[in-house]
Design an enzyme around this catalytic site. Structure first.
Site, short mmCIF file in Angstrom:
data_model
loop_
_atom_site.label_atom_id
_atom_site.label_comp_id
_atom_site.label_asym_id
_atom_site.label_seq_id
_atom_site.Cartn_x
_atom_site.Cartn_y
_atom_site.Cartn_z
N CYS A 115 50.41 -8.28 24.16
CA CYS A 115 51.73 -8.89 24.36
C CYS A 115 52.01 -10.03 23.38
O CYS A 115 53.17 -10.45 23.25
CB CYS A 115 51.85 -9.40 25.80
SG CYS A 115 51.70 -8.10 27.03
N HIS A 257 57.17 -14.64 25.96
CA HIS A 257 56.94 -13.23 26.23
C HIS A 257 57.39 -12.92 27.64
O HIS A 257 57.04 -13.63 28.60
CB HIS A 257 55.45 -12.90 26.05
CG HIS A 257 55.05 -11.64 26.75
ND1 HIS A 257 55.71 -10.45 26.55
CD2 HIS A 257 54.09 -11.41 27.69
CE1 HIS A 257 55.16 -9.53 27.33
NE2 HIS A 257 54.18 -10.08 28.02
N ASN A 287 58.81 -5.70 31.36
CA ASN A 287 57.80 -6.24 30.44
C ASN A 287 57.52 -5.20 29.36
O ASN A 287 56.84 -4.20 29.60
CB ASN A 287 56.52 -6.57 31.21
CG ASN A 287 55.41 -7.12 30.33
OD1 ASN A 287 55.45 -7.02 29.12
ND2 ASN A 287 54.39 -7.69 30.96
#
Length: 337
Positions: A115, A257, A287
């Site tokens: 990520c 993020h 996500n």
């Protein structure tokens, strides 16, 4: 910074697969959960998943093309692609993406930083430009996390999504809108099991194709991931702003993020980011791992939300464990379409 050379964001783009999965839609309805449970714990209401046969590279090409259009179709010297879900274990996906974009036989490589991939890819592009090895770099973050998610695992199936975002960086000056001011990265390999796909690598090969589905899919220790993400994103954000002597109230945009809305809120609260400077889109897209930050950036460029030159901080944490932050002046660019 070599001889005053800086890398400047000159274009952004994104691409989301058309298939929308809401909290009350199959296959999420088969899980022991409700739409309200998902919303309250993640902030997500819907996410995008690819159809069978669509690859990470396919999404990357679309996002890369949009970013190049936004930048006015410059001559590109390098493509850096960050992903957790490459088209193949080998070879890398970036060379194929460069070829599909008609960029010729330029350098192209993949980065695997989960990520945090977009911050790592920006750091790599920045290094190539400031060392005068490249004049223009296309950075693409693309993920098809639905292809490595166990649909029966409530902890991951409701969270992870697919999408791609991209940015074009060119050589310029530190004072320009879009110029990267500083980068700070970190890692802690002792925490590699926070989020891991156990099977399929050299440590646990699956040459016979007999590994259990759970081992072939992404497994995440949710509570531990939450704690580590908050700690590391807060630390790296504070350290980078201290290095630049940026008061937190001077931030015009703070983009973390998009892992979980509660993580985003906690980090922003601990860092002290003003409410007006916090930006997110996790509610609509879920996500998307490394693609999440450039997806938000593209949304903000499209809506002309942030003024050119505004102090901007990007920060991320991902499995590995890896984390990073990038400080830049908000770019003065037009939407890709």
């Amino acid at each position: 910074m070599a001889s005053g050379v800086a890398s400047v964001v000159s274009g952004v783009g994104s691409f989301l697969p058309p298939r929308i999965i809401g909290n009350e839609d199959p296959p999420l309805t088969a899980l022991d959960t409700t739409g309200e449970w998902i919303r309250s714990r993640t902030g997500i209401e819907r996410r995008r998943w690819v159809e069978p046969g669509t690859s990470t590279g396919d999404l990357a090409v679309q996002a890369g093309r949009a970013a190049l259009r936004s930048a006015g179709y410059p001559v590109v010297d390098l493509v850096v692609l960050t992903t957790t879900t490459p088209d193949h274990p080998s070879p890398a996906t970036a060379p194929w993406v460069a070829a599909q974009l008609g960029l010729g036989t330029i350098a192209a490589f993949d980065i695997a930083a989960a990520c945090s991939g977009f911050t790592y890819a920006l750091a790599a592009a920045n290094a190539w430009i400031t060392s005068r090895q490249a004049q223009c770099v296309l950075v693409v973050a693309a993920e098809t996390l639905s292809t490595i998610t166990d649909p029966s695992d409530r902890g991951t199936a409701v969270v992870f999504a697919d999408g791609a975002g991209a940015a074009v960086l060119r050589s310029g000056h530190l004072e320009e809108p879009g110029a990267i001011q500083a980068v700070l990265l970190g890692s802690d390999g002792t925490q590699k099991n926070l989020a891991v796909v156990n099977s399929g690598g050299s440590r646990q090969p699956d040459t016979e194709g007999t590994a259990a589905r759970a081992d072939r899919c992404l497994q995440m220790r949710g509570p531990d991931m939450f704690a580590h993400a908050v700690r590391r994103m807060t630390e790296v954000s504070r350290l980078l702003m201290e290095r630049l002597e940026w008061p937190v109230e001077s931030l015009g945009a703070f983009i973390g993020h998009q892992a979980n809305q509660r993580i985003l809120d906690k980090v922003a609260d601990l860092v002290g980011v003003p409410a007006a400077s916090r930006f997110a889109n996790i509610r609509e897209v879920g996500n998307t791992s490394s693609a999440s930050i450039p997806l938000v950036m593209n949304d903000l460029v499209t809506a002309a939300t942030v003024p050119a030159g505004a102090r901007t901080l990007l920060t991320a944490f991902g499995g590995g464990a890896v984390w990073g932050a990038v400080a830049l002046n908000w770019p003065d660019i037009k939407p890709s379409s």
